[in-house]
Structure formats: C-alpha cells, structure tokens
Enzyme design. Structure first.
Site: not given
Ligand code: IVH
Length: 673
Positions: A31, A33-35, A80-81, A111, A113, A115, A170, A222, A290, A314, A412, A415, A430, A436
């Site tokens: 990290d 070296e990356f920086d 859509s599917l 594959e 799906k 969400d 996605e 996808y 697919k 699903k 409430c 109280c 409340c 309370c």
C-alpha cells in the site's frame, strides 16, 4: 522522461496496480509503495494542469458535484428479464428455446442475479466515458462521476479492448459495508437504511461524489456488447465475460459462471447457489440463465420487455411462519418509538429468532395484525429479522370474538406522554424529551459509551438503576453522583463505587470532539462531530453558530445544521451543557500541532490538487492555523486556497465575488511565517 510521459506511465502503472488489488485481489506492491506512486502522480498533475484527465487514478476519491445528471438515450434498450420460480418453469422455457432452434445443441450459461442497480458502461478508446442508469429502459442518466469512485470499475481498459465497447452490469452495496453504514447511522440517531439495493440506488444518485466515495459500492458485469465481441471472433456470452476480464473487469469468481446443456444441470447450479449465497458478501435474488451462443440469441430475439434467450430463476427468500405473542414498543434516546414483535421462538437461517422488527405504525396497520396471528418472518441478511406478512388463511377469526387489531399507541409506553409524528415521516416520537425515562436512559447510555465519554465502571443496568432511583435525570447529573448516594444501592460495593467515580473523573479528559458526539444531538454522529469541532474549534463557537454558518461547512447539509442549531437553542439542553462545562469537561479542540493564528478570521475554501500535501492535509492546516473551512464560495469567503485543477466554475465564482485566490506556495509561506 518528460513530465507528460511520466504522467502517462504513472497512470498506466497505477491503473494496473488498482486492477491487481481490487479486481484480482492479488496486489504486487505494498500500500505504501502504491501511495508513493500516487503522490508522485498527484504532484505531476498539479504542475501540469494541461494533462488533466477525468479518468486518472487520482479521480477515484470523488470531488465533482453534479447538479443534474445528463439524460442519455441507451444504444440498445435496457430490457428486463422474465422470471421463473420453479424447476418446471425452467424446463418449459428450455423446451421452447430448443424448439425454436431445431437440430441445434443449445448451451446455457448460468450466472448470479445480483440484487442491485443496473448500469451501462460506455468505453471509448479504452476510457470510461459514460455510466448510464437504466432509467425508463430507453433513456438513462449519466452517473459517471459517481461510478468512477467504484474501484472495480476500470476507468481505463487494459490494452486489447475494442475501441468502442458497452458493458452492462450491476452495482450493489456489499453486506459488510452496508451493515457498517447502518451502524454509523444508528449511532448518530439517524434512521437506518432498509436494504442494500435501495441504498445503492440512492447512493448512485447523490450529487456529491465525495459522499459516494465514502460508501464502498461494488460492481459485477453480466453483459458485454455482442456486436463488438463477434468482431473479435468471440461467439458466446461465457467467453465474452472471460475476455472482458483481460481488459480489466473482474472475472467471474469460483463457480459463479458455468455452462450446462440440460435442465438438470441448470437446477444443480440453482440449488448450489440457493445454499451458498448465504456465504456471499452481497445479496443475490436468483440465478440468470442465458442461451450462450450469440447467433442463437439473435435467432431467438426479444419480446417488447425481455429477451427470449434469457430467464431469471428467483430464489425464495427464507421465510418462516410463527405465532405473534406480543408487540412491545421500544423508545430510543431520540424518542423514536419502534414496534418489536415477540414471537414464538423459531429457527431461521441458523439462529433461533424470538424478536422481529415491525418497522413502524404503517406496517402494523397494513398487516392488520392481532396478537395470536401466524406471521411470516424473513431475515434479509440484516442483523434484525422482520415481520413481512401475516398468514391470512389462519389469521384471527372475524366477528364478535376476534381479538382486537393492534393499534399503534398514541402515548409513550414508557412515560405516557403524547407521541408525535413528523409530517412525511413514518416514525413516531415521544414528545417528553426531558423526562421520559427511556430517553433519559438512552441519552446517558450513549453519553458514557466507548466512542463517546468512555466512562468505565458504568453499565446499562446501573444506569437503569440510577434513573429509577431518581439520581440521574440528565447526563450532567452523572458528575454530581457521590459515594453516599451510590453505596446504599443494590449490587453497589465500595469497589464498584470507586471504579464508577474514577471512570467519571477520567472521562472529563475526553477530547472535545467526542464530547460533542456524546451530547447525542440528532444527526451528529462521530464523523459530523469531528467535522464540527475541528472547523469551529470550541463548544462556544458550535453553540452560537447560525444555520448558515453550519451549512457552509464542508460535508454538512441543512438537516444536520438545523438539528445542531435548534438543539443548542433549547434552554433545557443549554442548562445541561452549562453544568457539564462547570464540572470541567473539554470544551475546546486541542490543536495537534502548535498553532499560530496566521489564518485567524479567514473563511477558507480549499479546492484542487496540491503538490506538497493532500487535500485533507491542506484542510487540517487551515483549521490548525485558526482559519474556518467552508465548502462553497460565498460573499463571506475570505480566501480560496487553490491547488491545480480547480474547477472553472469555482474560479469564476471567486473572481466574480472578488475573493482572493491564494496558491499553495503563498499559503505555506503564510502559515510558516
Ligand atoms: S442480464 C437483457 N444478468 O436483473 C437482459 N441481469 O430483472 C439483461 N441482473 O435489469 C439482463 N444480475 O439489472 C442479467 N447476471 C445478470 C444479472 C442481471 C442482475 C439485473 C439487471 C436487470 C434485472 C432484470
């Protein structure tokens, strides 16, 4: 090598390391070296503003504000599917597909799906140029500045990619990040997000890409534009996805992409993932099947809504049925009332569930719940399961002997005070904020918690005991507790009393930013408390700030500002704060470095990239030397600390308002003087 070549080389190298780290999960440098490389690039870019590139690895942290996302027509409609829920439906679909392709051996790619939210990524000559949301399917919105913060989306493709490429995928919120975000919101008294999908959608539409960069979204692709792939001699989907991995996209991991030729093969994949999905760090809601070959896909074509060559299977969300035994109403420290269902204990997702969230009054009314009803409970991956429905078949009897519908209380439960519902919000509160007992306990528990005043020797039960005994009415009462008061209480030996009093004494040294968090102001979590204290510097300043002044601070919106200002305007709160001050809690930010007051009275906007410091360091330097940070230029701004690549609109605004623009060297000379 001249600077421009070095910039190009660094960008290529950093893109490659980024890819190894985030996409392949196998970094080849540390990290640190990356920086070092990144810092070199930041410096060179700031010295050579003509080399600006919106897709430079320096752009991952966000920065641009988008007022309105540009609407752009999709090249191909985003369809859509069609869905299926049973093996039978999958078999029927496979049969139809086979019948439309007589004599052909049909291959199915399977594959996950994901969400989340669909995204269409456009690349031109290897550079990401647009990232379009689905929109209405025909026209999407370009949210590229936000998508650029997602580390697994390449900003530049590796060599070999087609000159024009569209890739769809996605965007989603991983569970660990989602739960962490909700934890923060809970701590700051904000309403938690309901689920990762909606949160991902909301995040993509945020106007400030820096906020997006703080929320680690992720992306899986996808669909690769078939036309471009066929030109490269790739003739099927599974191969295209693998090929895309060679240009810098994340390759499908493990068994997440497979090919089958039979319905049994498809169902084996489905069954595997229906179980294995519990171990994923992101939500999937099914499997997508697919037809693999592009020529087959083309022959099958699309209906108006969805392709005939693809089908979603699903999963059923794991859901159990159990009896509703009781409903309790919990009152939090902000007074928010949450209904919680007591259930007949039931096994769900490997644990025994006895309580579930009922969300709010609307949910209870919608379900028309009655005690004794059989309810359905689901676990979405969130920690708390929820009641999602009631079994109408066996629900309460109608008529004379029916148990009464549950009605959300109007007072409430703790109280007896009135409950108030803010227009447009589902939550009830409340109104008895002062007395309370539930709110008092909640505020004290928050005040003493580890990330706040960190009072050792004091726990939840003792707090309840002390509130009950009338010894604590607010957080300031804590510091008035005496051994004589404590010793007669149950479970309070001399040792525990000593520990408690010592814990309280020590907490007075806790830094001011944590004191501000401990005060439990709605919407002021740890991060906001830090921001407020560092930019305003003292309790005195925070308490007397106006909404305009608070809103002007970078990273703070109007809701937070209103909340802070109205809280400090409350006389009861003021009195508590005064007593805390009297006992000697910290009320000022202790500067980390010896400060001068070189920037006393300055109201500063920091913009652009700096050669010798990061933007955060520049900001810390401003506050450390007495300046006040604000996020946008207004007539009150007294100076703009401008690095390179400062946005042209900011520049124009500063010039128009006559705000002095100070460059890095001048700034450093001034604070070092
Ligand atoms: S293919 C033309 N594959 O599900 C069909 N979609 O219900 C293109 N989704 O809008 C979609 N994972 O956002 C496909 N592996 C996957 C997917 C997937 C999630 C989403 C996608 C689409 C929605 C359809």
């Amino acid at each position: 090598m001249d600077a421009l070549h070095r910039i190009e080389a660094l960008r290529a190298e950093l893109h490659a390391h980024n890819h190894k780290y985030y996409v392949l999960a196998s970094p080849s440098i540390s990290d640190r070296e990356f920086d070092v490389l990144l810092e070199e690039l930041v410096q060179l870019e700031s010295e050579n503003p003509e080399a600006y590139d919106a897709n430079s690895p320096t752009q991952r942290v966000g920065g641009d504000l988008t007022e309105k996302f540009e609407k752009v027509p999709h090249r191909h409609a985003m369809l859509s599917l069609s869905n299926s829920y049973k093996a039978e439906e999958v078999a029927q679909w496979a049969k139809r597909v086979q019948a439309s392709l007589p004599g052909e051996e049909v291959e199915f790619a399977m594959e996950l799906k994901y969400d989340g939210v669909a995204i269409s990524l456009w690349y031109q000559n290897g550079a990401l140029v647009r990232a379009l949301t689905r929109g209405d399917g025909a026209v999407g919105e370009d949210v590229k500045t936000n998508v650029a913060t997602i580390r697994t989306v390449p900003l530049k493709l590796l060599p070999g990619a087609p000159a024009e490429l569209e890739i769809r995928g996605e965007i989603f919120f991983p569970w660990d990040a989602f739960n962490a975000l909700n934890q923060l919101r809970k701590e700051s008294g904000e309403q938690e997000f309901a689920n990762p999908r909606n949160t991902a959608a909301g995040t993509l539409k945020l106007q400030d890409s820096r906020l997006v960069a703080d929320r680690p979204l992720d992306c899986m692709l996808y669909n690769v534009d078939g036309g471009a792939m066929q030109e490269l001699g790739v003739d099927c989907h599974s191969e295209a996805v693998r090929r895309a991995a060679a240009w810098g996209f994340r390759p499908p991991r493990g068994k997440s992409l497979e090919v089958a030729t039979t319905v049994d093969g498809i169902m084996a994949f489905v069954q595997h993932w229906d179980k294995a999905r519990r171990d994923l760090n992101f939500a999937i809601d099914g499997i997508v099947i697919k037809v693999n070959r592009y020529d087959h896909q083309k022959r099958l074509g699309n209906t108006a809504k969805s392709p005939r060559w693809a089908l979603a299977y699903k999963f059923e969300t794991e859901r159990v049925r159990t009896a509703l035994v009781d409903v309790k109403y919990q009152v939090g420290r902000t007074g928010a009332v949450t209904p919680v269902a007591d259930l007949d204990p039931v096994q769900l997702g490997g644990t025994t569930v006895q309580h579930a969230s009922l969300h709010n009054a609307d949910q209870i009314a919608k379900l028309d719940l009655r005690i004794g009803d059989m309810v359905f409970v689901e676990k979405g991956g969130e920690i708390i399961p929820k009641v999602v429905g009631v079994d109408r078949e066996t629900a309460h009897a109608e008529g004379l002997f029916a148990p009464p519908s549950l009605v959300f209380p109007s007072s409430c439960p703790e109280c007896g005070a009135m409950l108030d519902r803010v227009e447009g919000e589902a939550q009830h509160y409340c109104v008895n904020t002062v007395d309370c007992p539930a709110q008092v306990r909640g505020r004290i528990e928050h005040f003493i918690s580890r990330k706040a005043m960190n009072v050792e020797g004091l726990g939840k039960e003792t707090v309840a005991q002390l509130v009950e005994a009338g010894l604590l009415r607010d957080v300031a009462d804590l510091y008035a507790l005496t051994a004589d008061q404590l010793l007669p209480l149950e479970r309070m030996a001399q040792k525990s009393v000593d520990n408690l009093l010592q814990g309280l004494a020590q907490s007075k040294a806790v830094p001011f930013e944590r004191v501000l968090f401990a005060l439990g102001i709605r919407h002021v979590g740890e991060t906001v408390a830090k921001l407020l204290s560092r930019s305003l510097g003292s309790l005195e300043k925070v308490a007397h700030a106006t909404v305009e002044e608070v809103v002007a601070l970078e990273g703070i919106g109007p809701v937070i500002a209103e909340s802070v200002v109205s809280q400090f305007a409350d006389p009861v709160f003021q009195e508590v704060v005064e007593r805390l001050v009297d006992v000697g809690i910290q009320t000022e930010v202790v500067p980390e470095t010896p400060t001068g007051s070189a920037l006393d009275g300055e109201v500063v906007v920091v913009s652009g990239v700096f050669a010798t410091m990061s933007r955060d360091e520049a900001k810390s330097a401003v506050t450390a030397h007495g300046g006040r940070l604000v996020g946008s230029i207004s007539s009150k701004t007294t100076m703009v600390l401008a690095g390179d690549n400062m946005g042209p609109s900011k520049l124009a605004k500063a010039e128009k308002l006559g705000v002095p623009i100070v460059d890095e060297d001048t700034f450093l000379a001034r604070i070092q003087a």
